[in-house]
Every structure is written in structure tokens, then in C-alpha cells.
Design an enzyme around this catalytic site. Sequence first.
Site: not given
Length: 816
Positions: A610, A612, A681
Site C-alpha cells: 500500500a 509503504l 506482490k
Amino acid sequence: MRVYKFGGSSIGSAARIRHVAGIIGSGLAETRIVVVVSAIQKVTDMLAEAASLAGKGDGSYRDRIAEIASLHASICTELFGSGEADAWLAGMASELNDVAGGIFLLRDLSDKSLALMLSYGERLSSWIVGRYLRQAGIAAETVDARELIVTDGNYCYAKVDAHATESLVRQKVHFLDTVPVVTGFIASAADGSVTNLGRGGSDYTATILGAALHAGEVWIWTDVDGFYSADPKRVPDARVLPDISYAEAMELSHAGAKVLHPLAVQPAMKAGIPLLIRNSFNPAAPGTRIEEAPEAVSVLPRPVTGLTSINRVVLLNLSGSGMAGVPGTASRLFTCLARHSINIIFISQASSEQSISLAILPGQASMAKKVLEEEFSREIEARRIDPIHVRRNLAMVAVVGNKMSGHPGVSAQLFETLGKNGINVIAVAQGANEMNISLVVDSEDEDKALNCIHESFFLSRRKVHVFIAGTGTIAKSLISQIRAHRSTLQEEMDLDVVVCGLANTRSMAMDREGIDLERWHEAMQPREDRDGIEGYIRMIRELNLHNTIVVDCTASPKVAEAYPGLLQENISVATANKLGMAGPWELYRRISDARRKSNAKFLYETNVGAGLPIINTLNDLRNSGDKIICIEGVLSGTLSYIFNELRKGGRFSEIVRKAKQAGYTEPDPRDDLSGADFARKLLILGRELGYRLEYADVECESLVPESCRGEMTPEEFLDRLSTIDGWYAEEIAKAGAEGMTIAFTGELKDGKAKVGLKRVPLESPVAGLNGTENLVVFTTDRYLKTPLVVKGPGAGGEVTAGGVFADILRIAGYLV
Ligand code: ADP
Ligand code: ASP
Ligand code: MG
């Protein structure tokens, strides 16, 4: 003494004419006034249309003439009362019908008859204005410029005989003790036939009179506040130029600034008479002053004065291997075009001498092609020259300024802006006086080019136009963040983030000026197109605004599919949607290819962790020469939460249930427990490191037990999940006995990616996570003993939207 010229819109109605009488009255309180009028708004166009219909043998020219007559009749009735001007108007209309009738019978519209037809516009308007002034108590008389301005026999674009004209004007106007109301635009040849000074020529009439009468000033009253830095109808942010030099005005008007006729500057300049552009609709505005060396011009370093465009030009290309080093080719080319009265707007020849490009008006293109192919027929036959190539639907944009000379960087700035906006420059020309750089671009790009060049040279505050796809949690947070932060960005960064589009599959809002973010819900209209993202993108493309950024807040593979196309069109993308970078390799490859070739940016920081800074950190490390040895951590907020809670004690299925209730999971928690989102991810990070990975290459351990994988509702699933609660409790206890615990983590090392359950030491950072925190540990050559750790909330609308917003600002930083 002053000359006041009123354009068509300034006298477009009875009310406007009354208003103009007021302006003249105030002027008279200060000095003597000579008035020049254009035809009433649109009348010259209507006359031209009537003439063209008659020339084609189309009897409906009569309807046009009837419309013209009734337009004037209604103004007369309003100004003078009913019936007052009937006889005069009927006479004019019948004359006009006779002229058009002759054209109709002969089916032949010559320039001579056209010039005569068009002359009625000014003859009608000047009579009305003159009569109204008298009615308003101003001694005035109508003067027909055919008795003042002498020209050659080039009927529609006649050349003025300055000498003869000057003495006539002196004789016939100078000693008048009334206010002369002179017809603009029209003149006469030596043989008495009517000629025109070219469309928009009343401005020229005004300066010719001004010069001959040694006027103190010539005021051009029009419908805008002055000479703008660009056409205000095309560039909404254009500014009024308080003063410009004659040379600049001339260059701008020649290059297409319609506010002033290109020839109008010359007589004023020669006689040293200041020219003012004023708004008759807003007489309080100071307008623009045009003179030799205006103060501001000499004081301010202003490399670019203004922009202009000519919105339909055709490019002719003469090229061929046999052109280089053959003297006389250019001379033949130009002589041939001149012989056929074809006006060249733009010329460009590269130093290789293999081709010459010319821009001309579309109406002359076929003729030009024909005559040039005849002229060069022998060379074309011998293949020394190629057949003339004609390219249509182009526009010419010109950047003008008298301080561009000796000011390096203007072209660099110009081409950089155009490049970043994906505007293809088809041809370029700059004269050695360096006052004008002209570019030929696709017609479609004309407004975009004008706006982005204008912003780059004239405005300190830059704009980006944002189009959001999706209206879910992330989009909503993003909208409120932009709304809350917009004015700060304007003040502190001189950046305006304008949200011009919002769409989901069912509804959409679009506004080039920006959607009111306080009320965006109300702006959303149901979509009839049912055309999904393609329809939305088509509309974005049609708007063709500069500095466009598409923001993907969906989780749709369809939207991700659109990225390569957007990038190819040089539209930047900021996305929170993982399905592009973690999509099939083929899509990933196409996106990467498009990114390399595009001038636009593609940012996706929020795809991993997200808000970060994970992807940026990774790229900073790599770009600065560090070597990544291993990336590991927890990249799923949901799984992080579940294991953080498990470690505190508690039953696995209960924790999953709680997570679902708290909104930390997908609607079906199996989507989280399968580890698929986490695996995507890791896939993105793996690809970022240069590994050719497919989703299937990521080793992914699913936490959904075999027995729970079939068709069942989330509730049934949660019930069944309790069967494995005991197993988790045991695992934690066993690991605990060895100073360890369990966690669901991912690891990327040596080209291999895996996610799954793992025992980790109790003191490891993973074991110390709280809530839905994410954690990424980079072990690199430089961060070897103590790895680099990024930790923080890795999910949630607010932080994700914040990350997307930061991407938008990064793209804006690049674009502007
Ligand atoms: P008039 O009828 O008063 O002669 P025109 O239509 O000939 O008016 O010229 C005024 C128009 O010129 C404006 O409405 C504007 O759209 C256009 N225009 C083009 N370029 C410029 C510019 N640089 N500054 C002001 N107006 C411009
Ligand atoms: N009426 C003429 C035209 O429309 C001249 C002018 O407006 O200046 O071109
Ligand atoms: Mg005009």
C-alpha cells in the site's frame, strides 16, 4: 483625434449599437473621433454563403438574403421604430438580390462578384450606426470607404495604393465637422469596382485612416479584453498582454491571432500611431497597447509574447533524391505557386536538401498539387523527384516573441513540453529573426499543444488533469485527500491537481474544467455506453488535455489491459491495481515495453505494501548500484493480523472470523488465506529484480485446508475451519519451546519466490508485528549485517490512497 473601429460582435444587436453610441459619446468628450465599422456579426459569412449558393446554381441563396434583410430589419425596428428604415432596407435587399441573381444565372462566382456581394455587410451596418448616432444626438454621417481607399484589382485581398488613398482620406474626411462612420473592409479599384481588404479587414481600414489623418491613437473595439497571450477561446488560462510592440503584434497576427488583421499594424507602425485593443463589452478593462517599444517589453525579459494557431493547414512535401545540390528547385517551386496565387504559410527545408515542406490553406491544396506536378513532371517521370505528397488535417502553431532571439532554451522548453505530452511535431520552421517558431501538428493536437505550451511559458502554476477509474474505498479516500490538499499544493508547489474524470462501470462524471470534489456524487451520471474502461478512455482521449494522468483505483484486469495503450499515447498512469504488474507475463512485457517507449510515466508504488515505500526503495537501491541478496517479509495485512493475534493466544478460526468482521479480509476470507494476493506482490518484486516470473512460478502455500476448498459460503467455511484450530495451537507451542513462533511470510532469493508458513525466531522482526502491519526486509550488499527494514500499515483505503496521491505528484513533478 482617435479612430474607433467596432467589430461585428460590438454592433451585433440594437442594444450593442446603443452601447457603442455611448462609447463614442464618451470618446467625443475627450477628442475628435472617426468611426469605422465592420459588418454586423455573422453577416459577412452569410453573404459569402449566399454568394456560394448562387454560384452553384442553388436558389436557396434567396433565403440567406432574406435572413440578412430580416436581421437588419429587426435591429432597425428596435432602434428607429417600425417602418422607419423599410424603404432603404428594401432597396438594399433588392440590389443584393440582383447581384446574387446575376451570379445565379451565370453559375459563376468570380472574385469580383464575391467582393461586391460581401461589401453589403459594411454598407448596411455603417448606415444603421450613422443614423442611430444622429438619433442619439451625435452629429454623424456615413462615409463609404469605396470613395476613400484605392486598391489594385485583386478583388478579395486587394493591395492598397497608400498614396492615392491618403490624399482622398485627407480631402474627404479631414475637414468633416461631423463624426464620420466609415465602412470597414471595403475599397475600390481604379476602375471603380468594389474590392475587399481580406477577411477581418476593417482593422486595416481603421489604421489606414488613422495614418492618413495623423490620428493620435487607433482603438480596435472587439469582444475580448485585449490582445491575449493566446486565443482565449482555445486557451482558457490566456492572459491579456498589457502592451506589445508593433513587431510582435504583426508577427502574432500573421501567425493567426484573429483579433487583429495582419496588415493593420503596418500603417500604424509607419506613422508611429499607438494601436489599442479594447473590449466594447467591458470598456473598463484597460486593453492592450501596441507601440514601437513599450516599456514593459524593454524592461521585462519576456522571451515569448504569445502563441497563435491556424487551425486548418495542408502540408505539401516536395522530396526526392534528385533535389540535393540542384540550384533552382526552390525557385521553381515558389515561382510556380506564386503564379497561381497560392499563398505559402510555412516553409521548411532540411539541410540535406532532400525535401521541402510547405504549409498552405486547404482550399488551395488540390490546385497546388496539380500545378506542382505539372511543373516538375519531367523530374517526377525520371524519379528524381517523388510525386507531391499532401498531408491534410493539420494545424500550425506559432510561438512568437521579440526577445526569443539570443535567448537559448526556448526551443528546448517548447519541444520538451510537447514531447512529454506526446504531441508529434510534423514540421518546424524558425526564421533567422528568431521571432517566431512555427510547428505543424495534427489538428487533433492543436488545443492540447496551445495549452501546454502556454502553461509552460506563461504560467507559474501548472495543472495536471486527473481521471480516476473506480469509485471504491481507495478512490473515495483519494478524492477526499485531493480535495483537502489542493489549495496547499497550489500555494506551496504552484501545482493544480484537477480531477476531470471519475468513472465506474455504471456511472461517470467528466468535466475538463474539473469536477467539484465536494459534490462529486451528484456529478456522476449513469453510463449509457456500457463500454467499460474502453469507453472512458475514449472520452479521455477525445478531451485530449495536456498533462493527463489516469489513476486506476479498481481491481479490474480489464483496466490493467489498457495500460500499454495509454502509455503508447503518452498518457501517464498511477495505479493501485496489481493486475497489471502481476498479470500474465505477456501483459507485463507489453506494459514494460510501452513504458520504455513512452514519454509518459507509469507508477504503481501501492501495488506492494500500500502506502509503504517499497518499490521506490527497491529501485533506489538498485539504481544506485546496490545488489539485492534477499527480500523477505510479510506483505499481507490480513495474514499479518491473523498470525499476530495467534501469537497472543486464541483460536485460528475465531481470529479469521474477527478479521472478517473488522473488514480486514476479502468478502470470502479464503481469498486471503490462499496467499494469492501476497504471492502477486512477491511476483511484482521478483519482476522488479529482473526475474522472468509467472504467477505459477511463485511457490505458494495455501492456508485453506483441502476439506474447505469446494463450493461453500464464507460462513460454512468459517465453521469448518475450526477443525484445524488444534493444529495451529500445537504448532505455536512446539515452535515456542525452541524460542520460535510461526508466521506467514514470503521470500525472494536467487530468482525464486515463495510464500507460506514458516518458523521464525521469537526475536525476529516478523514476530514483533502488530495488527495488520506489513514488513519488508531488504538484505543487500550494503545492508548486509543490518538489513534495511520498511515497516508499517500495508493496507487500508487511507494509506493506499495516500500512496497513489504521492505517485500522482511524482508524475506531476516530471510533467511540469
Ligand atoms: P471583431 O469582430 O471585433 O473584429 P474578431 O472575431 O475578428 O472580432 O477577433 C476577436 C477574436 O479573436 C476573439 O474573440 C478571439 O477569440 C480571437 N483571438 C484569437 N487570438 C487572439 C488573441 N491572441 N488575443 C485575443 N483574441 C484572440
Ligand atoms: N466584415 C468583414 C469580415 O467579417 C471584415 C471585418 O469584420 O473586419 O471579414
Ligand atoms: Mg476582426
